[in-house]
Design a protein around this motif. Sequence first.
Motif, PDB file in Angstrom:
ATOM      1  N   LYS A 176     -22.308  88.959  64.526  1.00 20.95           N
ATOM      2  CA  LYS A 176     -23.045  90.227  64.704  1.00 20.95           C
ATOM      3  C   LYS A 176     -23.621  90.752  63.394  1.00 20.95           C
ATOM      4  O   LYS A 176     -24.828  91.023  63.306  1.00 20.95           O
ATOM      5  N   PRO A 177     -22.824  90.925  62.339  1.00 18.77           N
ATOM      6  CA  PRO A 177     -23.441  91.399  61.086  1.00 18.77           C
ATOM      7  C   PRO A 177     -24.406  90.394  60.473  1.00 18.77           C
ATOM      8  O   PRO A 177     -25.363  90.790  59.807  1.00 18.77           O
ATOM      9  N   LEU A 178     -24.176  89.092  60.697  1.00 18.53           N
ATOM     10  CA  LEU A 178     -25.130  88.105  60.194  1.00 18.53           C
ATOM     11  C   LEU A 178     -26.484  88.255  60.881  1.00 18.53           C
ATOM     12  O   LEU A 178     -27.530  88.092  60.248  1.00 18.53           O
ATOM     13  N   THR A 179     -26.479  88.548  62.180  1.00 17.62           N
ATOM     14  CA  THR A 179     -27.724  88.770  62.911  1.00 17.62           C
ATOM     15  C   THR A 179     -28.522  89.906  62.279  1.00 17.62           C
ATOM     16  O   THR A 179     -29.736  89.806  62.058  1.00 17.62           O
ATOM     17  N   GLU A 180     -27.845  91.007  61.982  1.00 13.62           N
ATOM     18  CA  GLU A 180     -28.508  92.168  61.396  1.00 13.62           C
ATOM     19  C   GLU A 180     -28.996  91.869  59.977  1.00 13.62           C
ATOM     20  O   GLU A 180     -30.077  92.293  59.569  1.00 13.62           O
ATOM     21  N   LEU A 181     -28.204  91.108  59.233  1.00 15.52           N
ATOM     22  CA  LEU A 181     -28.552  90.811  57.850  1.00 15.52           C
ATOM     23  C   LEU A 181     -29.710  89.828  57.739  1.00 15.52           C
ATOM     24  O   LEU A 181     -30.623  90.007  56.936  1.00 15.52           O
ATOM     25  N   LEU A 182     -29.680  88.794  58.582  1.00 18.44           N
ATOM     26  CA  LEU A 182     -30.684  87.736  58.481  1.00 18.44           C
ATOM     27  C   LEU A 182     -31.985  88.070  59.195  1.00 18.44           C
ATOM     28  O   LEU A 182     -32.997  87.418  58.955  1.00 18.44           O
ATOM     29  N   GLY A 183     -31.948  89.047  60.100  1.00 16.95           N
ATOM     30  CA  GLY A 183     -33.122  89.295  60.923  1.00 16.95           C
ATOM     31  C   GLY A 183     -33.398  88.121  61.834  1.00 16.95           C
ATOM     32  O   GLY A 183     -34.545  87.805  62.155  1.00 16.95           O
ATOM     33  N   GLN A 184     -32.347  87.475  62.283  1.00 17.53           N
ATOM     34  CA  GLN A 184     -32.413  86.227  63.040  1.00 17.53           C
ATOM     35  C   GLN A 184     -31.238  86.207  64.005  1.00 17.53           C
ATOM     36  O   GLN A 184     -30.125  86.598  63.640  1.00 17.53           O
ATOM     37  N   SER A 185     -31.462  85.793  65.236  1.00 16.83           N
ATOM     38  CA  SER A 185     -30.372  85.720  66.201  1.00 16.83           C
ATOM     39  C   SER A 185     -29.311  84.733  65.725  1.00 16.83           C
ATOM     40  O   SER A 185     -29.632  83.620  65.312  1.00 16.83           O
ATOM     41  N   VAL A 186     -28.060  85.147  65.771  1.00 17.59           N
ATOM     42  CA  VAL A 186     -26.928  84.284  65.443  1.00 17.59           C
ATOM     43  C   VAL A 186     -26.045  84.202  66.678  1.00 17.59           C
ATOM     44  O   VAL A 186     -25.539  85.218  67.150  1.00 17.59           O
ATOM     45  N   ILE A 187     -25.890  82.997  67.223  1.00 20.62           N
ATOM     46  CA  ILE A 187     -25.128  82.822  68.452  1.00 20.62           C
ATOM     47  C   ILE A 187     -23.954  81.881  68.196  1.00 20.62           C
ATOM     48  O   ILE A 187     -23.980  81.069  67.277  1.00 20.62           O
ATOM     49  N   VAL A 188     -22.921  82.032  69.024  1.00 23.93           N
ATOM     50  CA  VAL A 188     -21.750  81.164  68.935  1.00 23.93           C
ATOM     51  C   VAL A 188     -21.786  80.188  70.099  1.00 23.93           C
ATOM     52  O   VAL A 188     -21.995  80.571  71.241  1.00 23.93           O
ATOM     53  N   GLU A 189     -21.597  78.927  69.780  1.00 26.94           N
ATOM     54  CA  GLU A 189     -21.619  77.859  70.772  1.00 26.94           C
ATOM     55  C   GLU A 189     -20.280  77.130  70.738  1.00 26.94           C
ATOM     56  O   GLU A 189     -19.865  76.643  69.689  1.00 26.94           O
ATOM     57  N   ASN A 190     -19.584  77.092  71.859  1.00 26.07           N
ATOM     58  CA  ASN A 190     -18.281  76.430  71.943  1.00 26.07           C
ATOM     59  C   ASN A 190     -18.451  74.973  72.342  1.00 26.07           C
ATOM     60  O   ASN A 190     -19.070  74.672  73.362  1.00 26.07           O
ATOM     61  N   ARG A 191     -17.889  74.091  71.512  1.00 28.05           N
ATOM     62  CA  ARG A 191     -17.910  72.654  71.813  1.00 28.05           C
ATOM     63  C   ARG A 191     -16.494  72.099  71.606  1.00 28.05           C
ATOM     64  O   ARG A 191     -16.211  71.444  70.603  1.00 28.05           O
ATOM     65  N   PRO A 192     -15.600  72.383  72.553  1.00 32.24           N
ATOM     66  CA  PRO A 192     -14.211  71.961  72.381  1.00 32.24           C
ATOM     67  C   PRO A 192     -14.008  70.480  72.649  1.00 32.24           C
ATOM     68  O   PRO A 192     -14.846  69.812  73.242  1.00 32.24           O
ATOM     69  N   GLY A 193     -12.861  69.987  72.171  1.00 34.15           N
ATOM     70  CA  GLY A 193     -12.462  68.619  72.482  1.00 34.15           C
ATOM     71  C   GLY A 193     -12.091  67.801  71.273  1.00 34.15           C
ATOM     72  O   GLY A 193     -12.592  68.035  70.165  1.00 34.15           O
ATOM     73  N   ALA A 194     -11.167  66.865  71.474  1.00 30.83           N
ATOM     74  CA  ALA A 194     -10.745  65.897  70.454  1.00 30.83           C
ATOM     75  C   ALA A 194     -10.326  66.570  69.157  1.00 30.83           C
ATOM     76  O   ALA A 194     -10.703  66.144  68.061  1.00 30.83           O
ATOM     77  N   GLY A 195      -9.545  67.631  69.302  1.00 31.71           N
ATOM     78  CA  GLY A 195      -8.996  68.295  68.129  1.00 31.71           C
ATOM     79  C   GLY A 195     -10.006  68.976  67.235  1.00 31.71           C
ATOM     80  O   GLY A 195      -9.713  69.288  66.085  1.00 31.71           O
ATOM     81  N   GLY A 196     -11.197  69.224  67.751  1.00 35.75           N
ATOM     82  CA  GLY A 196     -12.252  69.851  66.953  1.00 35.75           C
ATOM     83  C   GLY A 196     -13.281  68.878  66.437  1.00 35.75           C
ATOM     84  O   GLY A 196     -14.313  69.281  65.891  1.00 35.75           O
ATOM     85  N   SER A 197     -13.046  67.573  66.621  1.00 42.19           N
ATOM     86  CA  SER A 197     -13.952  66.579  66.040  1.00 42.19           C
ATOM     87  C   SER A 197     -15.288  66.507  66.762  1.00 42.19           C
ATOM     88  O   SER A 197     -16.295  66.110  66.171  1.00 42.19           O
ATOM     89  N   ILE A 198     -15.323  66.885  68.039  1.00 44.76           N
ATOM     90  CA  ILE A 198     -16.599  66.879  68.769  1.00 44.76           C
ATOM     91  C   ILE A 198     -17.564  67.885  68.144  1.00 44.76           C
ATOM     92  O   ILE A 198     -18.737  67.572  67.871  1.00 44.76           O
ATOM     93  N   ALA A 199     -17.078  69.098  67.904  1.00 41.04           N
ATOM     94  CA  ALA A 199     -17.922  70.137  67.294  1.00 41.04           C
ATOM     95  C   ALA A 199     -18.310  69.756  65.871  1.00 41.04           C
ATOM     96  O   ALA A 199     -19.472  69.900  65.470  1.00 41.04           O
ATOM     97  N   ALA A 200     -17.350  69.263  65.107  1.00 38.96           N
ATOM     98  CA  ALA A 200     -17.635  68.909  63.720  1.00 38.96           C
ATOM     99  C   ALA A 200     -18.648  67.769  63.639  1.00 38.96           C
ATOM    100  O   ALA A 200     -19.565  67.793  62.809  1.00 38.96           O
ATOM    101  N   GLY A 201     -18.511  66.779  64.517  1.00 38.67           N
ATOM    102  CA  GLY A 201     -19.461  65.673  64.542  1.00 38.67           C
ATOM    103  C   GLY A 201     -20.852  66.131  64.943  1.00 38.67           C
ATOM    104  O   GLY A 201     -21.862  65.651  64.405  1.00 38.67           O
ATOM    105  N   TYR A 202     -20.903  67.073  65.881  1.00 40.04           N
ATOM    106  CA  TYR A 202     -22.189  67.622  66.325  1.00 40.04           C
ATOM    107  C   TYR A 202     -22.918  68.315  65.172  1.00 40.04           C
ATOM    108  O   TYR A 202     -24.110  68.093  64.943  1.00 40.04           O
ATOM    109  N   VAL A 203     -22.200  69.141  64.426  1.00 42.96           N
ATOM    110  CA  VAL A 203     -22.822  69.852  63.301  1.00 42.96           C
ATOM    111  C   VAL A 203     -23.212  68.866  62.204  1.00 42.96           C
ATOM    112  O   VAL A 203     -24.275  68.991  61.594  1.00 42.96           O
ATOM    113  N   ALA A 204     -22.386  67.858  61.969  1.00 39.82           N
ATOM    114  CA  ALA A 204     -22.700  66.863  60.940  1.00 39.82           C
ATOM    115  C   ALA A 204     -24.016  66.148  61.223  1.00 39.82           C
ATOM    116  O   ALA A 204     -24.734  65.768  60.290  1.00 39.82           O
TER     117      ALA A 204
END
Length: 326
Positions: free
Chosen positions: A55-83
């Motif tokens: 929320k404060p990042l949205t206001e600071l950046l002037g850009q929508s900041v959203i949270v996306e949940n990508r659970p699974g494999a101890g967190g490695s699915i999300a980390a691999g996706y961002v990588a």
Amino acid sequence: MSIHRRTIIRTALASTLAGLGAAPWMHAHANAPLRIVSPFNAGGVNDVLARAIAKPLTELLGQSVIVENRPGAGGSIAAGYVARATPDGNTLLMGLVDTQSIIQFIYKKLPYNPDTDLRPVSLVTSIPIVLMRGPSLGQVRTMSDLVQLAKSRPGALTFGSWGVGSIVHLAMERLLAAQGLEMLHVPFSGQAPAVQAVLAGQVDMMFVPAGAADAAARDGRVRILASATPARLELLPQAPTLRELGIDLSMGLWQALYAPAGTPEATVHKLTAAVHEAMQDKGFFDVVRLQGARPDPSSAESLRKLQTEERQIYGALVKRLDIKLE
């Protein structure tokens, strides 16, 4: 965090923001939303605090900041996706000690390399954990009660976690080893379902982030037996530390933001400064306080040093416990 360290961080932040010009600043591709990817299901502390900083990042950046949940494999699915994401500063991982300092010792193969595929941006929070027993162990009032019961029923009691090799799994394994106890581990896909299983009496106990334990204990169905912190928590002053009880253990959880490895240095520098400013927001601070946590801004360099130091600790622990997954 010491007053001296806060002063250094705020002075550096002021200097950085002055160089960026008046907020909100915008980086390349700022017309697209900035996504913070959480490695776990909604409702857990990682998700809650990711949304709190968004929320404060949205206001600071002037850009929508959203949270996306990508659970699974101890967190490695999300980390691999961002990588693998485009390295333009618009996709970040809300990583934690699990994804950056533990998981590579658990899985034989990962879809990312924590060292080379993700660039540290900043620590966000440090989160204490506490041992909470559920209604299935209503007769247990203290750690001493728990130890006595577990010794009389080796292998019969159960404990939950949000995944094999997670920080709360390893904290329990360390406690069991220290006390010579044997229990059955029941892993779940996230914090929320694991805590719900304890509340429902399906699992006997679990190490839980302090804020979640505080909320769960209010109706009397569960009891907090001890904290895994160096000193008693302001949020839970009635809970003794394990060290007070003669068990020399202290473990906790930290969260931090990471960008894909190819993200330009200037973009990472701007993101670090923006995150630090967002962490001064009262709404963010209030959410952090309710979790029993504390804001913990850092430089990218000190975050990299922290995760490296933590790997030495947890790598040896995982090896000793012989925890492996395909």
